[in-house]
Design a protein around this motif. Structure first.
Motif, mmCIF file in Angstrom:
data_model
loop_
_atom_site.group_PDB
_atom_site.id
_atom_site.type_symbol
_atom_site.label_atom_id
_atom_site.label_comp_id
_atom_site.label_asym_id
_atom_site.label_seq_id
_atom_site.Cartn_x
_atom_site.Cartn_y
_atom_site.Cartn_z
ATOM 1 N N ILE A 1 -16.272 3.229 -9.667
ATOM 2 C CA ILE A 1 -16.181 2.968 -8.231
ATOM 3 C C ILE A 1 -14.706 2.835 -7.862
ATOM 4 O O ILE A 1 -13.875 2.446 -8.688
ATOM 5 C CB ILE A 1 -16.967 1.686 -7.846
ATOM 6 N N THR A 2 -14.390 3.192 -6.627
ATOM 7 C CA THR A 2 -13.007 3.149 -6.150
ATOM 8 C C THR A 2 -12.888 2.182 -4.981
ATOM 9 O O THR A 2 -13.715 2.197 -4.067
ATOM 10 C CB THR A 2 -12.549 4.551 -5.704
ATOM 11 N N TYR A 3 -11.868 1.333 -5.033
ATOM 12 C CA TYR A 3 -11.569 0.410 -3.941
ATOM 13 C C TYR A 3 -10.242 0.812 -3.308
ATOM 14 O O TYR A 3 -9.349 1.326 -3.987
ATOM 15 C CB TYR A 3 -11.474 -1.027 -4.454
ATOM 16 N N GLU A 4 -10.113 0.560 -2.014
ATOM 17 C CA GLU A 4 -8.892 0.888 -1.289
ATOM 18 C C GLU A 4 -8.433 -0.317 -0.478
ATOM 19 O O GLU A 4 -9.257 -1.103 -0.007
ATOM 20 C CB GLU A 4 -9.128 2.071 -0.340
ATOM 21 N N GLY A 5 -7.132 -0.456 -0.326
ATOM 22 C CA GLY A 5 -6.622 -1.567 0.451
ATOM 23 C C GLY A 5 -5.124 -1.482 0.628
ATOM 24 O O GLY A 5 -4.508 -0.442 0.351
ATOM 25 N N TYR A 6 -4.563 -2.570 1.088
ATOM 26 C CA TYR A 6 -3.123 -2.628 1.355
ATOM 27 C C TYR A 6 -2.484 -3.788 0.609
ATOM 28 O O TYR A 6 -3.023 -4.892 0.566
ATOM 29 C CB TYR A 6 -2.856 -2.794 2.851
ATOM 30 N N VAL B 1 1.893 -1.235 1.987
ATOM 31 C CA VAL B 1 1.758 -0.300 0.868
ATOM 32 C C VAL B 1 0.280 -0.003 0.611
ATOM 33 O O VAL B 1 -0.542 -0.918 0.485
ATOM 34 C CB VAL B 1 2.402 -0.885 -0.409
ATOM 35 N N ALA B 2 -0.059 1.275 0.562
ATOM 36 C CA ALA B 2 -1.437 1.686 0.307
ATOM 37 C C ALA B 2 -1.737 1.606 -1.188
ATOM 38 O O ALA B 2 -0.911 1.994 -2.015
ATOM 39 C CB ALA B 2 -1.655 3.110 0.815
ATOM 40 N N VAL B 3 -2.925 1.097 -1.524
ATOM 41 C CA VAL B 3 -3.309 0.907 -2.921
ATOM 42 C C VAL B 3 -4.724 1.449 -3.144
ATOM 43 O O VAL B 3 -5.627 1.180 -2.353
ATOM 44 C CB VAL B 3 -3.263 -0.582 -3.321
ATOM 45 N N VAL C 1 -7.242 4.322 2.999
ATOM 46 C CA VAL C 1 -5.916 4.791 2.565
ATOM 47 C C VAL C 1 -5.961 6.081 1.756
ATOM 48 O O VAL C 1 -4.924 6.700 1.523
ATOM 49 C CB VAL C 1 -5.162 3.709 1.741
ATOM 50 N N SER C 2 -7.143 6.493 1.321
ATOM 51 C CA SER C 2 -7.220 7.669 0.444
ATOM 52 C C SER C 2 -6.691 8.936 1.103
ATOM 53 O O SER C 2 -6.242 9.857 0.416
ATOM 54 C CB SER C 2 -8.653 7.894 -0.047
ATOM 55 N N TRP C 3 -6.681 8.971 2.441
ATOM 56 C CA TRP C 3 -6.165 10.144 3.154
ATOM 57 C C TRP C 3 -4.663 10.292 2.953
ATOM 58 O O TRP C 3 -4.099 11.360 3.224
ATOM 59 C CB TRP C 3 -6.499 10.041 4.643
ATOM 60 N N LYS C 4 -4.011 9.252 2.459
ATOM 61 C CA LYS C 4 -2.573 9.314 2.204
ATOM 62 C C LYS C 4 -2.247 9.886 0.816
ATOM 63 O O LYS C 4 -1.079 10.003 0.460
ATOM 64 C CB LYS C 4 -1.961 7.907 2.303
ATOM 65 N N PHE C 5 -3.280 10.203 0.060
ATOM 66 C CA PHE C 5 -3.101 10.672 -1.310
ATOM 67 C C PHE C 5 -3.771 12.027 -1.523
ATOM 68 O O PHE C 5 -4.670 12.401 -0.779
ATOM 69 C CB PHE C 5 -3.718 9.679 -2.302
ATOM 70 N N VAL D 1 -1.995 11.108 -6.034
ATOM 71 C CA VAL D 1 -0.554 11.170 -5.793
ATOM 72 C C VAL D 1 -0.300 11.039 -4.289
ATOM 73 O O VAL D 1 -0.853 11.801 -3.498
ATOM 74 C CB VAL D 1 0.026 12.495 -6.309
ATOM 75 N N PRO D 2 0.524 10.075 -3.882
ATOM 76 C CA PRO D 2 0.778 9.902 -2.446
ATOM 77 C C PRO D 2 1.553 11.080 -1.866
ATOM 78 O O PRO D 2 2.452 11.614 -2.510
ATOM 79 C CB PRO D 2 1.601 8.614 -2.385
ATOM 80 N N THR D 3 1.190 11.474 -0.653
ATOM 81 C CA THR D 3 1.895 12.576 0.002
ATOM 82 C C THR D 3 3.268 12.130 0.501
ATOM 83 O O THR D 3 4.199 12.925 0.583
ATOM 84 C CB THR D 3 1.067 13.110 1.183
ATOM 85 N N THR D 4 3.410 10.847 0.843
ATOM 86 C CA THR D 4 4.707 10.252 1.191
ATOM 87 C C THR D 4 4.741 8.866 0.565
ATOM 88 O O THR D 4 3.701 8.322 0.167
ATOM 89 C CB THR D 4 4.903 10.120 2.715
ATOM 90 N N THR D 5 5.937 8.281 0.478
ATOM 91 C CA THR D 5 6.049 6.952 -0.105
ATOM 92 C C THR D 5 6.646 5.967 0.888
ATOM 93 O O THR D 5 7.320 6.354 1.843
ATOM 94 C CB THR D 5 6.925 6.977 -1.378
#
Length: 250
Positions: A86-91, A96-98, A131-135, A204-208
């Motif tokens: 399972i995948t979790y997303e947050g800040y 910072v996206a995690v 946040v997954s849209w950032k990766f 991999v993040p598209t931007t940092t």
């Protein structure tokens, strides 16, 4: 792409003690169990997912006998834990996206503990997709450049293998691939005699997000460390560009 190795700033690295290596091997063992179950085979030659996990295990210096023991255990395990991915997303602090990828046999326990880690470290657990849209999902292969290849030679080697991008470094180069090409590129590079430091499919993040304030960097690093040290965690990805000294101190 060359010069500064961006991947090294976003993929947290720290020296592994024996205890940490043992924890890494345990986590890879769970991945092997899932790969055998989902792939329907204990043979890496016919189970592509298992083949990828075995390559990851070898890059992490997991002994062959440990790998084979994990495969045999997974193949003959009628009982035991029923692991789920399972995948979790947050800040994290600082926006910072995690992304946290876990393997667990108790979804309620893991969700509660991951949320606790985010809260305790000043972050916030979000909804799926926040946040997954950032990766982007990519194959990422770190190569020890002990062959002394220059940038053009490394670029040619990687592109001939089917890679999509290269970050060249005199000591370590990072090869990026399309997820579907990952196995073929890895096999080609291995046949060329390359030494892998890591080989995995990663987010991999598209931007940092550049974090320059030492106090904020410490807060972000604390959250990453806590998540990585959590037993159910397999991988932690983030888009923070942390000061290099912060990476080295941990």
């Amino acid at each position: 792409m060359s010069g500064h190795n961006k991947w090294s700033t976003i993929k947290h690295k720290k020296e592994k003690t024996d205890a940490q290596r043992g924890k890494i091997f345990t986590k890879i063992g769970r991945e092997i169990a899932i790969a055998v179950r989902e792939g329907g085979s204990a043979d890496p030659n016919t189970n592509s997912k298992l083949k990828d996990v075995v390559a990851k295990a070898k890059a992490a210096n997991m002994p062959n006998e440990n790998i084979m023991r994990s495969i045999k255990k997974a193949a003959g395990e009628g009982e035991g834990a029923n692991y789920k991915e399972i995948t979790y997303e947050g800040y994290a602090p600082g926006g910072v996206a995690v992304i946290v990828e876990v393997v667990t046999d108790n979804l309620n326990r893991t969700a509660s503990e991951v949320r606790h880690i985010f809260d305790k470290c000043g972050g916030s657990l979000g909804a799926t997709g926040c946040v997954s849209w950032k990766f982007e999902r990519k194959g990422v292969i770190e190569i020890d450049n002990n062959k002394g290849l220059d940038e053009d030679e490394m670029m040619m080697l990687a592109l001939d293998a089917g890679a999509s991008d290269v970050e060249y470094g005199q000591e370590v180069s990072v090869i990026y691939t399309d997820p579907n090409d990952f196995s073929a590129v890895r096999d080609s590079l291995e046949a060329s005699g390359c030494t892998f430091l890591s080989a995995e499919r990663a987010m991999v993040p598209t931007t940092t997000v550049e974090i320059t304030d030492p106090e904020m960097a410490g807060k972000v690093q604390k959250l990453i460390d806590w998540l990585e040290d959590y037993d159910d965690t397999q991988e932690v990805f983030h888009d923070a560009d942390l000061p290099e000294e912060e990476e080295e101190d941990d």
